[in-house]
Design an enzyme around this catalytic site. Structure first.
Site, PDB file in Angstrom:
ATOM      1  N   ARG A  34      35.088  46.946  29.264  1.00  0.00           N
ATOM      2  CA  ARG A  34      36.301  47.289  28.518  1.00  0.00           C
ATOM      3  C   ARG A  34      36.310  48.773  28.172  1.00  0.00           C
ATOM      4  O   ARG A  34      37.364  49.400  28.121  1.00  0.00           O
ATOM      5  CB  ARG A  34      36.386  46.448  27.243  1.00  0.00           C
ATOM      6  CG  ARG A  34      36.678  44.978  27.477  1.00  0.00           C
ATOM      7  CD  ARG A  34      36.674  44.235  26.168  1.00  0.00           C
ATOM      8  NE  ARG A  34      35.368  44.329  25.512  1.00  0.00           N
ATOM      9  CZ  ARG A  34      35.138  43.943  24.260  1.00  0.00           C
ATOM     10  NH1 ARG A  34      36.125  43.464  23.524  1.00  0.00           N
ATOM     11  NH2 ARG A  34      33.929  44.054  23.744  1.00  0.00           N
ATOM     12  N   LYS A  94      25.466  30.941  31.514  1.00  0.00           N
ATOM     13  CA  LYS A  94      25.648  29.788  30.660  1.00  0.00           C
ATOM     14  C   LYS A  94      26.016  30.254  29.245  1.00  0.00           C
ATOM     15  O   LYS A  94      25.737  31.420  28.898  1.00  0.00           O
ATOM     16  CB  LYS A  94      24.381  28.913  30.651  1.00  0.00           C
ATOM     17  CG  LYS A  94      23.135  29.619  30.085  1.00  0.00           C
ATOM     18  CD  LYS A  94      23.061  29.491  28.591  1.00  0.00           C
ATOM     19  CE  LYS A  94      22.258  30.598  27.984  1.00  0.00           C
ATOM     20  NZ  LYS A  94      22.580  30.809  26.560  1.00  0.00           N
TER      21      LYS A  94
END
Length: 345
Positions: A34, A94
């Site tokens: 970002r 995960k």
């Protein structure tokens, strides 16, 4: 295979960058974040040749063959689906998504595109995982009556860390607990009986315990997931400057399979290369079998498996169908503990 990383994540060096040096035919080719300046600094530090100013630019680049997604849990589904729609297979950290509904959406996208999505439960790709499953299946402990998994990790990042933010789908169960549940699922499918938690903030669990049952055998199971040291941020100061040995933080990672004729201890199934291996004892506590773990890193095994799955049609040990079941368990534990399930963006 030219891999692009979504986010300048702390797990990147361990989870992808260093393993890529050990796996033939794999290159970490790009990173996007970002904050483009952060991405450039990360690329310079780790020798990554390309930097993209946005996730979308990375996903649509013809210089990228596959994507590694280690973004916060709340962003897993959105950006994995975007990668698939851009024609890129995904190695997804995960937990798979923020909740089971999102997991089904990712599975549907994978089915529609025909592309690989592999959840990064790296322990499952190490040879020790398959050996443990084989030992139990071959009757090393007799008929199984109970399986317990404990994942207790020290945390030196304080309560403002992304793991403790509900808006980013955080909580101990989503981190350490997802490992514990995936460990338990290696021995059969489960249902949640009850769960209890300790909250460090509204709807954010610092500690989670659960009792479960195996659907087809009648055996029981239990899990413990916990972050320790989360209340010591002021004492610790900057996490990057901490000497872990100076603090009494607990680390515990083990699975114990108890049967009619003995028990199997899986020491540090999360990172078997740092554990003592597999030990079978009889009902009197005498060691009757021991296997040391192979020293190869779990993340290296995982990346090798991902490359083979994408490029050679090799097996996917943690496909979306498995990930959905694990996410269903995570949701069920949260509900049983009286907490809200996690949400995505």
């Amino acid at each position: 295979m030219r891999l692009g990383m979504l986010g300048a994540a702390w797990i990147g060096p361990m989870g992808l960058i260093e393993p890529a040096k050990e796996v033939d035919g794999v290159e970490v080719a790009a990173v996007a974040a970002r904050d483009p300046e952060r991405a450039r600094a990360y690329a310079d530090e780790h020798g990554i040749p390309l930097v993209f100013d946005s996730y979308d630019d990375l996903l649509t680049s013809e210089e990228i063959d596959a994507v590694y997604n280690p973004l916060p849990n709340s962003h897993h589904a959105r950006w994995t689906i975007a990668a698939l729609e851009a024609g890129k297979p995904v190695l997804l950290e995960k937990p798979f998504t923020a909740n089971a509904d999102e997991a089904r959406q990712v599975a549907e996208a994978a089915e529609e595109t025909g592309l690989v999505v592999m959840e990064a439960y790296h322990w499952r790709f190490h040879p020790q995982a398959q050996r443990a499953i084989e030992l139990v299946a071959d009757g090393a402990v007799g008929e199984v009556s109970h399986v317990e998994a404990a994942m207790v990790f020290p945390s030196m990042h304080g309560p403002d860390d992304i793991r403790y933010r509900y808006d980013l789908a955080g909580g101990a169960l989503m981190d350490t607990g997802s490992y514990a549940l995936s460990n338990l699922r290696a021995f059969g499918e489960l249902e949640v009986v009850r769960a209890e938690c300790e909250e460090m903030a509204p709807d954010i669990d610092r500690k989670m315990t659960a009792e479960l049952s195996y659907r087809h055998s009648g055996a029981t199971a239990s899990m413990l997931s916990e972050f320790t040291g989360t209340d010591r941020k002021a004492e610790l100061g900057d996490p990057d400057d901490i000497d872990p040995e100076a603090f009494d933080f607990e680390f515990r990672a083990e699975v114990v399979v108890t049967g009619a004729e003995g028990r199997l201890l899986i020491d540090n199934p999360l990172a078997p290369m740092w554990g003592s291996g597999l030990t079978v004892t009889d009902n009197d506590g005498n060691t009757i079998h021991h296997e040391a773990a192979q020293p190869v890193a779990t993340y290296t095994c995982q990346l090798r498996a991902f490359r083979a799955c994408v490029e050679e049609g090799g097996p996917n040990l943690y496909p979306p169908s498995e990930s959905i079941k694990t996410m269903e368990l995570i949701d069920a534990v949260y509900r049983a503990a009286g907490l809200s399930i996690r949400v995505g963006v």
